[in-house]
Design a protein around this motif. Sequence first.
Motif, mmCIF file in Angstrom:
data_model
loop_
_atom_site.group_PDB
_atom_site.id
_atom_site.type_symbol
_atom_site.label_atom_id
_atom_site.label_comp_id
_atom_site.label_asym_id
_atom_site.label_seq_id
_atom_site.Cartn_x
_atom_site.Cartn_y
_atom_site.Cartn_z
ATOM 1 N N PRO A 1 -8.234 -14.009 6.275
ATOM 2 C CA PRO A 1 -9.451 -13.559 5.596
ATOM 3 C C PRO A 1 -9.171 -12.339 4.711
ATOM 4 C CG PRO A 1 -9.884 -13.991 7.912
ATOM 5 C CD PRO A 1 -8.406 -14.078 7.740
ATOM 6 N N VAL A 2 -9.777 -12.342 3.524
ATOM 7 C CA VAL A 2 -9.631 -11.224 2.591
ATOM 8 C C VAL A 2 -10.718 -10.204 2.886
ATOM 9 C CG1 VAL A 2 -9.732 -10.529 0.170
ATOM 10 C CG2 VAL A 2 -8.561 -12.648 0.822
ATOM 11 N N THR A 3 -10.313 -8.990 3.175
ATOM 12 C CA THR A 3 -11.256 -7.914 3.466
ATOM 13 C C THR A 3 -11.088 -6.806 2.439
ATOM 14 O OG1 THR A 3 -9.704 -6.719 4.890
ATOM 15 C CG2 THR A 3 -11.092 -8.418 5.935
ATOM 16 N N LEU A 4 -12.087 -5.942 2.363
ATOM 17 C CA LEU A 4 -11.988 -4.803 1.451
ATOM 18 C C LEU A 4 -10.775 -3.948 1.795
ATOM 19 C CD1 LEU A 4 -13.163 -3.041 -0.808
ATOM 20 C CD2 LEU A 4 -14.568 -1.906 0.940
ATOM 21 N N GLN A 5 -10.521 -3.723 3.058
ATOM 22 C CA GLN A 5 -9.402 -2.870 3.437
ATOM 23 C C GLN A 5 -8.069 -3.477 3.037
ATOM 24 O OE1 GLN A 5 -9.865 0.323 4.694
ATOM 25 N NE2 GLN A 5 -7.734 0.394 3.987
ATOM 26 N N ARG A 6 -7.918 -4.779 3.173
ATOM 27 C CA ARG A 6 -6.670 -5.418 2.751
ATOM 28 C C ARG A 6 -6.459 -5.255 1.244
ATOM 29 N NH1 ARG A 6 -5.690 -11.310 3.911
ATOM 30 N NH2 ARG A 6 -3.519 -10.685 3.522
ATOM 31 N N LEU A 7 -7.510 -5.398 0.467
ATOM 32 C CA LEU A 7 -7.386 -5.231 -0.980
ATOM 33 C C LEU A 7 -7.083 -3.776 -1.339
ATOM 34 C CD1 LEU A 7 -10.318 -7.523 -2.162
ATOM 35 C CD2 LEU A 7 -7.866 -7.965 -2.442
ATOM 36 N N ILE A 8 -7.739 -2.844 -0.684
ATOM 37 C CA ILE A 8 -7.462 -1.431 -0.941
ATOM 38 C C ILE A 8 -6.009 -1.100 -0.595
ATOM 39 C CG2 ILE A 8 -7.954 0.906 -0.110
ATOM 40 C CD1 ILE A 8 -10.898 0.083 0.095
ATOM 41 N N ASP A 9 -5.552 -1.576 0.544
ATOM 42 C CA ASP A 9 -4.165 -1.318 0.945
ATOM 43 C C ASP A 9 -3.183 -1.871 -0.095
ATOM 44 O OD1 ASP A 9 -5.089 -0.101 3.240
ATOM 45 O OD2 ASP A 9 -4.663 -1.807 4.554
ATOM 46 N N ALA A 10 -3.502 -3.044 -0.643
ATOM 47 C CA ALA A 10 -2.631 -3.639 -1.661
ATOM 48 C C ALA A 10 -2.624 -2.796 -2.931
ATOM 49 C CB ALA A 10 -3.078 -5.063 -1.964
ATOM 50 N N HIS A 11 -3.804 -2.357 -3.368
ATOM 51 C CA HIS A 11 -3.863 -1.487 -4.545
ATOM 52 C C HIS A 11 -3.073 -0.200 -4.312
ATOM 53 C CE1 HIS A 11 -6.642 -3.269 -7.549
ATOM 54 N NE2 HIS A 11 -7.084 -3.964 -6.509
ATOM 55 N N ARG A 12 -3.222 0.392 -3.141
ATOM 56 C CA ARG A 12 -2.477 1.625 -2.848
ATOM 57 C C ARG A 12 -0.968 1.373 -2.884
ATOM 58 N NH1 ARG A 12 -5.408 5.957 -1.355
ATOM 59 N NH2 ARG A 12 -7.492 5.677 -0.427
ATOM 60 N N SER A 13 -0.539 0.217 -2.445
ATOM 61 C CA SER A 13 0.883 -0.115 -2.481
ATOM 62 C C SER A 13 1.388 -0.168 -3.922
ATOM 63 C CB SER A 13 1.112 -1.464 -1.778
ATOM 64 O OG SER A 13 2.471 -1.835 -1.837
ATOM 65 N N LEU A 14 0.602 -0.777 -4.830
ATOM 66 C CA LEU A 14 0.999 -0.827 -6.237
ATOM 67 C C LEU A 14 1.038 0.572 -6.847
ATOM 68 C CD1 LEU A 14 -0.982 -3.943 -7.569
ATOM 69 C CD2 LEU A 14 1.278 -3.849 -6.507
ATOM 70 N N ILE A 15 0.059 1.400 -6.504
ATOM 71 C CA ILE A 15 0.018 2.765 -7.033
ATOM 72 C C ILE A 15 1.245 3.551 -6.583
ATOM 73 C CG2 ILE A 15 -1.249 4.945 -6.954
ATOM 74 C CD1 ILE A 15 -3.818 3.194 -6.577
ATOM 75 N N ARG A 16 1.595 3.444 -5.305
ATOM 76 C CA ARG A 16 2.777 4.151 -4.803
ATOM 77 C C ARG A 16 4.036 3.694 -5.526
ATOM 78 N NH1 ARG A 16 0.246 3.290 0.258
ATOM 79 N NH2 ARG A 16 1.597 1.486 0.628
ATOM 80 N N ALA A 17 4.158 2.394 -5.727
ATOM 81 C CA ALA A 17 5.348 1.871 -6.400
ATOM 82 C C ALA A 17 5.420 2.372 -7.836
ATOM 83 C CB ALA A 17 5.332 0.343 -6.359
ATOM 84 N N ALA A 18 4.289 2.411 -8.527
ATOM 85 C CA ALA A 18 4.264 2.916 -9.902
ATOM 86 C C ALA A 18 4.655 4.392 -9.946
ATOM 87 C CB ALA A 18 2.888 2.695 -10.514
ATOM 88 N N HIS A 19 4.055 5.196 -9.076
ATOM 89 C CA HIS A 19 4.330 6.626 -9.074
ATOM 90 C C HIS A 19 5.794 6.918 -8.738
ATOM 91 C CE1 HIS A 19 -0.185 7.792 -8.426
ATOM 92 N NE2 HIS A 19 0.077 7.363 -9.641
ATOM 93 N N ALA A 20 6.389 6.103 -7.880
ATOM 94 C CA ALA A 20 7.791 6.310 -7.525
ATOM 95 C C ALA A 20 8.712 6.132 -8.726
ATOM 96 C CB ALA A 20 8.194 5.351 -6.401
ATOM 97 N N ARG A 21 8.252 5.378 -9.732
ATOM 98 C CA ARG A 21 9.024 5.180 -10.958
ATOM 99 C C ARG A 21 8.521 6.066 -12.105
ATOM 100 N NH1 ARG A 21 11.783 0.320 -11.933
ATOM 101 N NH2 ARG A 21 12.564 -0.557 -9.979
ATOM 102 N N GLY A 22 7.601 6.982 -11.824
ATOM 103 C CA GLY A 22 7.079 7.835 -12.876
ATOM 104 C C GLY A 22 6.130 7.132 -13.818
ATOM 105 N N VAL A 23 5.499 6.058 -13.367
ATOM 106 C CA VAL A 23 4.581 5.266 -14.183
ATOM 107 C C VAL A 23 3.145 5.623 -13.811
ATOM 108 C CG1 VAL A 23 3.770 2.918 -14.695
ATOM 109 C CG2 VAL A 23 6.225 3.384 -14.474
ATOM 110 N N LYS A 24 2.326 5.891 -14.799
ATOM 111 C CA LYS A 24 0.919 6.204 -14.578
ATOM 112 C C LYS A 24 0.164 4.925 -14.248
ATOM 113 C CE LYS A 24 -2.872 8.812 -16.691
ATOM 114 N NZ LYS A 24 -3.277 9.612 -17.884
ATOM 115 N N ALA A 25 -0.722 4.978 -13.253
ATOM 116 C CA ALA A 25 -1.469 3.807 -12.797
ATOM 117 C C ALA A 25 -2.941 3.954 -13.155
ATOM 118 C CB ALA A 25 -1.312 3.623 -11.292
ATOM 119 N N VAL A 26 -3.441 3.021 -13.967
ATOM 120 C CA VAL A 26 -4.849 2.971 -14.355
ATOM 121 C C VAL A 26 -5.491 1.786 -13.634
ATOM 122 C CG1 VAL A 26 -6.471 2.674 -16.263
ATOM 123 C CG2 VAL A 26 -4.369 3.998 -16.603
#
Length: 434
Positions: free
Chosen positions: A327-352
């Motif tokens: 099941p897709v929950t809000l928390q699962r989607l938020i966790d996924a977005h946070r994972s993408l943000i962390r990966a972007a920041h680790a490479r010095g990429v701004k996340a919009v």
Amino acid sequence: MNPFARAASVAALTAALSVTATSVPVPASASAASAAGAAASAYSQRWSAAWYAPMMRPSAAPWFPTWAVQGFDHQSVRQVIRLGAGGKAVRFRLSNLYGTTPLRLSGATVGRAADGAAVVPGTVLPLRFGHRGSVVVPPGGEALSDPVPLPVAARDRVSLTLWFDGPTGPAGYHQLSMTTTYRADGDHRGDTGPEAFTDAVRPGFGSWYYLGGVEVTGGRPVGRAVVAFGESTTDGFGATVDGDDRYPDLLAERLLAAGRPRPVLNAGIGSNKMLADSACAGDSALKRFRRDVLDRPDVGTVIVSHGMNDILRSGDQICGVDRDDPPVTLQRLIDAHRSLIRAAHARGVKAVGATLMPFGGAPFWTAQTDRLRRDLNEWIRTSGAYDAVADFDRAIDPEGTGAIPDGYHAGDHLHPGPLGYRVMADSIDLDSLR
């Protein structure tokens, strides 16, 4: 002049710009090497991304025909793309990422695109790999062409013709191009006229085959690349066929008009999910983010618009796969977005972070799915997790009706039409892009 004879006159210049390809290079002669050294000083060796579309495994498409499953056999494939950056030379990446056997390309040419399958006469040049006209791309690999001395400007259209003198097997591709791709029996690399290219998928939702990226060098300095990462509303379903009016295209035009040119790379995949792989809609966003965003040259910003397909559909039934996802929950989607943000920041990429578009009136709409979309949008707007927000939802639906207004969707209440894509592009704060 025949384009292949013409190649001799530019051999030294091409050699000057050459880089590693998958085929074994043929050593240049001493005289060519000397000329190459002189030519090299005229060019910067800083390569900028000019075009990209995510590769996908060969499959049938749920919505329209493709040539991916059968591949090509003694055929020429002509593909048209619009570049996001200019330069004095261009090079191409050919991908066999999802191939299970070697991909044997017998030859290729590039030129300035004219109308339809036509190419501007006098602009056709051969594409070479390690100074050879053919190349074998191993399973899971890619081939980087030698540079081609074809001057191009940002927003120019180029035509790439691939010739396969034998069966390719299933073809890796980008499923939704919204650009007509043409096919002809036999070797028609040198043709500037469209007459032989009588085969095309109509309407031209189209696909791009084996094309893993385009880069340019020798142009005026541009800003760091922006990658638009998302689903069909990023990929451009509902845009004008052959019109290049997806939101990333229109954002690139805004930047150019504002005197702030930079490539905007489209890393959208229609029907793609954030949390789960699909047999016909690409690897999950979590899995493909590094390859399709962070591994692109000189990326400064990523615009993330993702999660709608997870909200709308469980399983992978649209691809003929009988599977139930968790099941897709809000928390699962938020966790996924946070994972993408962390990966972007680790490479010095701004996340919009981009809010998800309303879909009232679409067949998939339910009160429950719309509530999840609204809750995710509220988190994107208010959490502070993203460096900036592109509020596509409020831009297209400022009154909060939960629907895309008539005239701004593609007829299905789910995907924007050209006017809707214009609203999306115009809603992005150019100062938010690094």
